[in-house]
Design a protein around this motif. Structure first.
Motif, PDB file in Angstrom:
ATOM      1  N   TYR A  23       0.824  -1.216   0.000  1.00 17.37           N
ATOM      2  CA  TYR A  23       0.000   0.000   0.000  1.00 17.37           C
ATOM      3  C   TYR A  23       0.858   1.266   0.000  1.00 17.37           C
ATOM      4  CZ  TYR A  23      -3.738   3.248   1.371  1.00 17.37           C
ATOM      5  OH  TYR A  23      -4.640   4.288   1.420  1.00 17.37           O
ATOM      6  N   CYS A  24       2.016   1.203   0.604  1.00 14.04           N
ATOM      7  CA  CYS A  24       2.924   2.357   0.627  1.00 14.04           C
ATOM      8  C   CYS A  24       3.427   2.690  -0.780  1.00 14.04           C
ATOM      9  CB  CYS A  24       4.109   2.091   1.548  1.00 14.04           C
ATOM     10  SG  CYS A  24       3.666   2.138   3.300  1.00 14.04           S
ATOM     11  N   GLU A  25       3.340   1.728  -1.683  1.00 14.28           N
ATOM     12  CA  GLU A  25       3.845   1.929  -3.044  1.00 14.28           C
ATOM     13  C   GLU A  25       2.744   1.973  -4.104  1.00 14.28           C
ATOM     14  OE1 GLU A  25       6.590  -1.279  -3.604  1.00 14.28           O
ATOM     15  OE2 GLU A  25       7.753  -0.706  -1.835  1.00 14.28           O
ATOM     16  N   LYS A  26       1.586   1.373  -3.800  1.00 14.87           N
ATOM     17  CA  LYS A  26       0.504   1.252  -4.784  1.00 14.87           C
ATOM     18  C   LYS A  26      -0.806   1.762  -4.221  1.00 14.87           C
ATOM     19  CE  LYS A  26       1.186  -3.063  -7.396  1.00 14.87           C
ATOM     20  NZ  LYS A  26       0.626  -4.409  -7.539  1.00 14.87           N
ATOM     21  N   ARG A  27      -1.646   2.290  -5.088  1.00 13.35           N
ATOM     22  CA  ARG A  27      -3.004   2.661  -4.676  1.00 13.35           C
ATOM     23  C   ARG A  27      -3.790   1.380  -4.392  1.00 13.35           C
ATOM     24  NH1 ARG A  27      -4.153   7.677  -4.798  1.00 13.35           N
ATOM     25  NH2 ARG A  27      -6.393   7.408  -4.914  1.00 13.35           N
ATOM     26  N   ILE A  28      -4.753   1.472  -3.504  1.00 16.67           N
ATOM     27  CA  ILE A  28      -5.465   0.270  -3.052  1.00 16.67           C
ATOM     28  C   ILE A  28      -6.179  -0.466  -4.185  1.00 16.67           C
ATOM     29  CG2 ILE A  28      -7.590   1.461  -2.363  1.00 16.67           C
ATOM     30  CD1 ILE A  28      -7.473  -0.636   0.095  1.00 16.67           C
ATOM     31  N   GLU A  29      -6.694   0.293  -5.157  1.00 17.97           N
ATOM     32  CA  GLU A  29      -7.422  -0.384  -6.245  1.00 17.97           C
ATOM     33  C   GLU A  29      -6.506  -1.235  -7.130  1.00 17.97           C
ATOM     34  OE1 GLU A  29      -6.669   3.837  -6.834  1.00 17.97           O
ATOM     35  OE2 GLU A  29      -8.057   3.009  -5.420  1.00 17.97           O
ATOM     36  N   LYS A  30      -5.206  -1.059  -6.964  1.00 15.23           N
ATOM     37  CA  LYS A  30      -4.231  -1.846  -7.746  1.00 15.23           C
ATOM     38  C   LYS A  30      -3.694  -3.050  -6.969  1.00 15.23           C
ATOM     39  CE  LYS A  30      -3.692   1.334 -11.091  1.00 15.23           C
ATOM     40  NZ  LYS A  30      -4.167   1.139 -12.395  1.00 15.23           N
ATOM     41  N   ASP A  53     -11.459  -8.753   2.191  1.00 14.05           N
ATOM     42  CA  ASP A  53     -10.836  -8.283   0.955  1.00 14.05           C
ATOM     43  C   ASP A  53      -9.747  -7.279   1.305  1.00 14.05           C
ATOM     44  OD1 ASP A  53     -12.178  -5.906   1.595  1.00 14.05           O
ATOM     45  OD2 ASP A  53     -13.775  -6.248   0.142  1.00 14.05           O
ATOM     46  N   VAL A  54      -9.112  -6.667   0.321  1.00 13.68           N
ATOM     47  CA  VAL A  54      -8.030  -5.717   0.588  1.00 13.68           C
ATOM     48  C   VAL A  54      -8.537  -4.475   1.329  1.00 13.68           C
ATOM     49  CG1 VAL A  54      -6.553  -6.522  -1.293  1.00 13.68           C
ATOM     50  CG2 VAL A  54      -8.161  -4.669  -1.715  1.00 13.68           C
ATOM     51  N   TYR A  55      -9.781  -4.081   1.070  1.00 17.45           N
ATOM     52  CA  TYR A  55     -10.354  -2.916   1.753  1.00 17.45           C
ATOM     53  C   TYR A  55     -10.554  -3.198   3.242  1.00 17.45           C
ATOM     54  CZ  TYR A  55     -10.984  -1.019  -2.886  1.00 17.45           C
ATOM     55  OH  TYR A  55     -10.749  -0.546  -4.155  1.00 17.45           O
ATOM     56  N   ASP A  56     -10.837  -4.436   3.583  1.00 22.38           N
ATOM     57  CA  ASP A  56     -10.985  -4.824   4.978  1.00 22.38           C
ATOM     58  C   ASP A  56      -9.643  -4.706   5.706  1.00 22.38           C
ATOM     59  OD1 ASP A  56     -12.185  -5.834   7.329  1.00 22.38           O
ATOM     60  OD2 ASP A  56     -11.641  -7.892   6.792  1.00 22.38           O
ATOM     61  N   VAL A  57      -8.558  -5.054   5.045  1.00 31.14           N
ATOM     62  CA  VAL A  57      -7.229  -4.919   5.660  1.00 31.14           C
ATOM     63  C   VAL A  57      -6.979  -3.446   5.963  1.00 31.14           C
ATOM     64  CG1 VAL A  57      -4.763  -5.406   5.479  1.00 31.14           C
ATOM     65  CG2 VAL A  57      -6.376  -6.873   4.283  1.00 31.14           C
ATOM     66  N   LEU A  58      -7.238  -2.592   4.983  1.00 34.19           N
ATOM     67  CA  LEU A  58      -7.039  -1.155   5.173  1.00 34.19           C
ATOM     68  C   LEU A  58      -7.908  -0.640   6.313  1.00 34.19           C
ATOM     69  CD1 LEU A  58      -5.762   1.523   4.329  1.00 34.19           C
ATOM     70  CD2 LEU A  58      -7.604   1.777   2.650  1.00 34.19           C
ATOM     71  N   GLU A  59      -9.154  -1.041   6.339  1.00 26.66           N
ATOM     72  CA  GLU A  59     -10.085  -0.604   7.389  1.00 26.66           C
ATOM     73  C   GLU A  59      -9.573  -1.018   8.771  1.00 26.66           C
ATOM     74  OE1 GLU A  59     -13.159   1.153   9.250  1.00 26.66           O
ATOM     75  OE2 GLU A  59     -12.889   1.249   7.087  1.00 26.66           O
ATOM     76  N   GLN A  60      -9.075  -2.234   8.887  1.00 23.82           N
ATOM     77  CA  GLN A  60      -8.577  -2.707  10.178  1.00 23.82           C
ATOM     78  C   GLN A  60      -7.312  -1.954  10.601  1.00 23.82           C
ATOM     79  OE1 GLN A  60      -8.558  -6.942  10.991  1.00 23.82           O
ATOM     80  NE2 GLN A  60     -10.249  -7.271   9.549  1.00 23.82           N
ATOM     81  N   ILE A  61      -6.443  -1.644   9.653  1.00 22.48           N
ATOM     82  CA  ILE A  61      -5.240  -0.868   9.974  1.00 22.48           C
ATOM     83  C   ILE A  61      -5.653   0.533  10.423  1.00 22.48           C
ATOM     84  CG2 ILE A  61      -3.205   0.261   8.976  1.00 22.48           C
ATOM     85  CD1 ILE A  61      -2.786  -2.314   7.317  1.00 22.48           C
ATOM     86  N   GLU A  62      -6.560   1.161   9.676  1.00 19.82           N
ATOM     87  CA  GLU A  62      -7.023   2.505  10.056  1.00 19.82           C
ATOM     88  C   GLU A  62      -7.639   2.504  11.448  1.00 19.82           C
ATOM     89  OE1 GLU A  62      -7.923   4.384   5.637  1.00 19.82           O
ATOM     90  OE2 GLU A  62      -9.602   3.734   6.864  1.00 19.82           O
ATOM     91  N   SER A  63      -8.458   1.509  11.738  1.00 16.35           N
ATOM     92  CA  SER A  63      -9.097   1.423  13.059  1.00 16.35           C
ATOM     93  C   SER A  63      -8.057   1.259  14.162  1.00 16.35           C
ATOM     94  CB  SER A  63     -10.071   0.252  13.110  1.00 16.35           C
ATOM     95  OG  SER A  63     -11.146   0.489  12.242  1.00 16.35           O
ATOM     96  N   SER A  64      -6.980   0.560  13.865  1.00 20.87           N
ATOM     97  CA  SER A  64      -5.963   0.314  14.889  1.00 20.87           C
ATOM     98  C   SER A  64      -5.144   1.561  15.218  1.00 20.87           C
ATOM     99  CB  SER A  64      -5.035  -0.827  14.464  1.00 20.87           C
ATOM    100  OG  SER A  64      -4.127  -0.395  13.466  1.00 20.87           O
ATOM    101  N   VAL A  65      -5.083   2.538  14.307  1.00 20.52           N
ATOM    102  CA  VAL A  65      -4.288   3.734  14.584  1.00 20.52           C
ATOM    103  C   VAL A  65      -5.132   4.904  15.088  1.00 20.52           C
ATOM    104  CG1 VAL A  65      -2.442   3.096  12.995  1.00 20.52           C
ATOM    105  CG2 VAL A  65      -4.267   4.583  12.185  1.00 20.52           C
ATOM    106  N   TYR A  98       2.095   5.313   9.560  1.00 19.60           N
ATOM    107  CA  TYR A  98       0.766   5.099   8.986  1.00 19.60           C
ATOM    108  C   TYR A  98       0.121   6.422   8.581  1.00 19.60           C
ATOM    109  CZ  TYR A  98       1.186   0.352  10.724  1.00 19.60           C
ATOM    110  OH  TYR A  98       1.626  -0.932  10.939  1.00 19.60           O
ATOM    111  N   PHE A  99       0.194   7.422   9.464  1.00 12.04           N
ATOM    112  CA  PHE A  99      -0.445   8.700   9.182  1.00 12.04           C
ATOM    113  C   PHE A  99       0.147   9.385   7.955  1.00 12.04           C
ATOM    114  CE2 PHE A  99      -1.751   8.462  13.719  1.00 12.04           C
ATOM    115  CZ  PHE A  99      -3.102   8.532  13.496  1.00 12.04           C
ATOM    116  N   ILE A 100       1.458   9.304   7.800  1.00 15.49           N
ATOM    117  CA  ILE A 100       2.095   9.942   6.643  1.00 15.49           C
ATOM    118  C   ILE A 100       1.504   9.398   5.348  1.00 15.49           C
ATOM    119  CG2 ILE A 100       4.261  10.058   5.352  1.00 15.49           C
ATOM    120  CD1 ILE A 100       5.676  10.419   8.055  1.00 15.49           C
ATOM    121  N   VAL A 101       1.293   8.096   5.298  1.00 18.83           N
ATOM    122  CA  VAL A 101       0.741   7.474   4.085  1.00 18.83           C
ATOM    123  C   VAL A 101      -0.765   7.699   3.999  1.00 18.83           C
ATOM    124  CG1 VAL A 101       0.398   5.285   2.860  1.00 18.83           C
ATOM    125  CG2 VAL A 101       2.580   5.756   4.001  1.00 18.83           C
TER     126      VAL A 101
END
Length: 194
Positions: A23-30, A53-65, A98-101
């Motif tokens: 995710y640090c290198e690619k947009r989520i849709e990719k 799905d990949v959006y669930d991973v992002l959601e869980q990371i966001e919730s954790s921070v 995480y916040f920077i990205v």
């Protein structure tokens, strides 16, 4: 046979870490599930044990921070109506990578709104005791949280080692005295009111 909790937690973390590196290198849709599982060294079925799905991973990371509202209810503005700036900066510092990205130009546009809403919910109860007009309360919260999060994001995405203490003092001055008063003071004295 049940998996041991330590193994389960480590597997989830490995998959989330692999996602984050991509995710640090690619947009989520990719990003694909295959990208994540290949990087983490697991198969697709293992991924789906932990994430939908990949959006669930992002959601869980966001919730954790984001701060847990119940845990942080004691972190509210003080009696002088100052926002919990130091706490917000501590949360940013702890999760800086995480916040920077997430708040950067290729991050999740919805994350800034989630962050603002989390802090609005944290600060709203105290401000309600001072302001009975819902319109003023909601616009005041939006203004304050947008300014704070915008300035902290600006600082953390522009500087490798930001002067956090100085930024917190400046934010505090802006919130309590206004921007123009600080600019006038700088012009007259050459220094801020901190």
């Amino acid at each position: 046979m049940k998996k041991q909790p330590e193994i389960t937690m480590q597997t989830r973390k490995n998959l989330a870490d692999a996602f984050w590196q991509i995710y640090c290198e690619k947009r989520i849709e990719k990003i694909t599930v295959k990208d994540i599982t290949t990087k983490a060294g697991y198969n697709r079925s293992t991924f789906y044990e932990y994430f939908t799905d990949v959006y669930d991973v992002l959601e869980q990371i966001e919730s954790s921070v984001l701060p847990d509202i119940e845990k942080h209810k004691k972190i509210v503005p003080n009696k002088y109506m100052q926002f919990p700036l130091k706490h917000l900066v501590e949360v940013y510092s702890k999760n800086k990578e995480y916040f920077i990205v997430l708040l950067g130009k290729n991050g999740d546009p919805a994350f800034q709104e989630k962050m603002k809403n989390t802090y609005k919910d944290l600060v709203r109860p105290l401000l309600q005791s001072y302001e009975s007009d819902e319109y003023i309360l909601e616009y005041g919260l939006e203004y304050g949280m947008s300014a704070i999060i915008g300035m902290i994001t600006y600082c953390f995405t522009r500087e490798e080692h930001p002067d956090i203490e100085r930024m917190v003092r400046l934010l505090d001055n802006f919130m309590n005295d206004g921007i123009l008063k600080n600019f006038i003071l700088i012009k007259k004295t050459g220094q801020t009111s901190d």
